[in-house]
Design a protein around this motif. Sequence first.
Motif, short mmCIF file in Angstrom:
data_model
loop_
_atom_site.label_atom_id
_atom_site.label_comp_id
_atom_site.label_asym_id
_atom_site.label_seq_id
_atom_site.Cartn_x
_atom_site.Cartn_y
_atom_site.Cartn_z
N SER A 200 36.62 37.97 37.83
CA SER A 200 37.18 37.88 39.19
C SER A 200 37.75 36.79 39.46
O SER A 200 38.75 36.58 40.22
N LYS B 10 41.14 44.60 35.99
CA LYS B 10 40.83 43.85 34.93
C LYS B 10 41.95 44.03 33.58
O LYS B 10 41.11 43.51 32.70
N SER C 236 48.65 35.67 39.32
CA SER C 236 48.41 36.98 39.38
C SER C 236 47.91 37.74 40.68
O SER C 236 48.00 38.46 41.56
N LYS D 206 45.01 44.10 38.25
CA LYS D 206 43.54 43.28 38.89
C LYS D 206 42.79 44.36 39.20
O LYS D 206 42.01 43.64 39.10
N ASP E 248 41.04 42.16 28.48
CA ASP E 248 40.72 43.14 29.12
C ASP E 248 39.75 41.68 29.48
O ASP E 248 39.56 40.65 29.22
N TYR E 249 39.99 41.35 30.85
CA TYR E 249 39.50 39.87 31.43
C TYR E 249 38.07 40.65 32.05
O TYR E 249 37.62 41.69 32.91
#
Lengths: 112, 113
Positions: free
Chosen positions: A28, A71, A52, A68, A24-25
């Motif tokens: 953005s 995330k 992305s 996305k 997970d990030y």
Amino acid sequence: DQQVKQNSPSLSVQEGRISILNCDYTNSMFDYFLWYKKYPAEGPTFLISISSIKDKNEDGRFTVFLNKSAKHLSLHIVPSQPGDSAVYFCAASRNSGYALNFGKGTSLLVTP
Amino acid sequence: EAQVTQNPRYLITVTGKKLTVTCSQNMNHEYMSWYRQDPGLGLRQIYYSMNVEVTDKGDVPEGYKVSRKEKRNFPLILESPSPNQTSLYFCASSPPGQSTEAFFGQGTRLTVV
């Protein structure tokens, strides 16, 4: 603050089955994601990446999925082999530079 | 063979004794960086260099110095090592252009006593 998170420190999978490693990030601005594999006493080696603008990238037994909106990305290894046993690092970068932000890694053990 | 070479691979030193870990790449890469790997913390960037004579701090630069006098070499300098710098260090280089994968050296295991 950790911008790339791998919440599972370890994973054990039987040979032949699917391994799913998650990442997970929070930033953005990240637009490129990579997975690295690391064996003991060696440096990390690049495994697979995804931009992305895509939601899936496949290379042989390895597939990376990117969501996305959540995330979240995941690495699927099918079928898993004992030689896949290693630490896997998820990394992310921004368009503006080369800097890689790494997660803490997930240690995968594939048992015969 | 394309590679990133670090020396030494293993080093035990005493607190306060200056040391240098060398890093050399033969791929003509512009971007080079240093990381340290610690249990439970993953890989954290110490310093990076976009090109010759251009260096900048990463996430954990305290206690370290670097130099980039020529494209192929990027040494990591610990002027006065302390036990909290005991770690596994990796040098990496990347080809030009965004979003390209880094090539890592084999690592330097440093112990400061």
